[in-house]
Design an enzyme around this catalytic site. Sequence first.
Site, PDB file in Angstrom:
ATOM      1  CB  ILE A  29      11.980  83.270  58.733  1.00 22.07           C
ATOM      2  CG1 ILE A  29      12.997  82.278  58.153  1.00 22.07           C
ATOM      3  CG2 ILE A  29      12.579  84.668  58.835  1.00 22.07           C
ATOM      4  CD1 ILE A  29      13.405  82.566  56.718  1.00 22.07           C
ATOM      5  CG  ASP A  75      -5.808  84.963  52.303  1.00 22.15           C
ATOM      6  OD1 ASP A  75      -4.855  85.624  51.853  1.00 22.15           O
ATOM      7  OD2 ASP A  75      -6.237  83.928  51.749  1.00 22.15           O
ATOM      8  CE  LYS A 135      -5.150 102.225  50.450  1.00 23.63           C
ATOM      9  NZ  LYS A 135      -4.660 103.586  50.656  1.00 23.63           N
ATOM     10  CB  SER A 152      13.280  90.724  50.288  1.00 23.93           C
ATOM     11  OG  SER A 152      13.413  90.644  48.902  1.00 23.93           O
ATOM     12  CE  LYS A 170       9.812  86.716  49.393  1.00 24.90           C
ATOM     13  NZ  LYS A 170       9.095  87.023  50.630  1.00 24.90           N
ATOM     14  CB  ILE A 199      16.584  80.226  57.167  1.00 27.30           C
ATOM     15  CG1 ILE A 199      17.008  81.638  56.722  1.00 27.30           C
ATOM     16  CG2 ILE A 199      16.474  80.141  58.688  1.00 27.30           C
ATOM     17  CD1 ILE A 199      18.370  82.108  57.206  1.00 27.30           C
TER      18      ILE A 199
END
Length: 276
Positions: A29, A75, A135, A152, A170, A199
Amino acid sequence: MAAVDTTKVFKDNIFAGKVLLCSGGGSGICRGMTEAMVRHGAKAVIISRTYSKLEKAAQEMSAATGGEVFPVAADVRKPEQVENAVAKTIEKFGRIDYLINGAAGNFLAPFNNLSYNAFRTVIEIDLLGTFNLTKATLPHLKASKGSIINVSATLHYNGMIFQQHAGAAKAAIDALTKHWAVELGPHGIRVNGIAPGPIASTEGLSRLAGGLLEPETIPAQRVGEVDDIAQSTVFLFSQGASYITGVTLVVDGGHWLTNTSPAYPAAVLADIDSKL
Ligand code: COA
Ligand code: NAP
């Protein structure tokens, strides 16, 4: 993977001069979300753990679009790797306008088979990864008055069975979408989420539904495509969405409204557990 068709709705080059940073952008996605942005003029950096996969995806997307896509291995659980990825993005392209937090891990796991480390691992990739990358990117988004999309899911809307680890992550990501919209809005930063339904031809669908889903069980009468999420991404990052923030857009053909978890009889659950 089917080519992303971005000719349907939006003008070319609406993101010319802009830069996207996307975690998980080497596959599935998030690769489609990245390709759509690049087709509309953005430059992109894609990050995940596997450099060879990223490099191939970046080359293919550049060839398909004529745009610039740059791979960086990181990562998202490791703040120092994430900071390095952000620094490399600035070194390469000089700015960051758009951030997609898409890196995630998931698998089906009954409670008995979900170890302490398994639960922690998914929370670390999905939730802490989203926090870490945001951040590290924030100073650059403040400078560009940029925008964030958190990827999400709908698993937590009705407590999907065997999905507590991903659902909890999520749900917390949806909370961050709202908190950040409130706190970062005055800095000119919009923060939204996209919650895909199932999906087609993705790792997620393959892991959670064996890759198969009956279209008749979805109100829209079809399984979602990567392109459905790509189009929504272009919309949410576009000026057309300039008054939309703090929202998680469900892109699922109505799937979650009709798809509830089965309440397995205790004997069936005991049988599942006994086979693990
Ligand atoms: N069922 C139950 N537990 C599982 C599992 C499964 N299918 N797969 C992994 N785990 C457990 C492991 O056993 C381990 O727990 P333990 O130490 O108690 O044995 C823990 O999860 C971490 O596994 P590990 O393989 O060390 O983690 P990793 O960081 O290398 O990989 C994963 C992360 C597990 C999420 C891996 O599946 C992954 O890399 N996923 C990315 C792709 C993906 O999930 N795509 C779909 C997105 S929707
Ligand atoms: P995918 O192709 O497996 O995408 C997940 C990506 O995350 C991979 O590129 C993976 O690359 C990366 N990743 C995993 N762990 C990472 C880590 N620790 N650090 C950095 N990158 C990491 O799966 P997908 O199905 O397309 O899912 C993409 C997103 O959509 C996820 O957020 C998922 O929860 C969400 N979603 C998917 C569906 C669906 O039907 N597929 C439905 C709802 C929501 P590496 O292995 O190289 O690290």
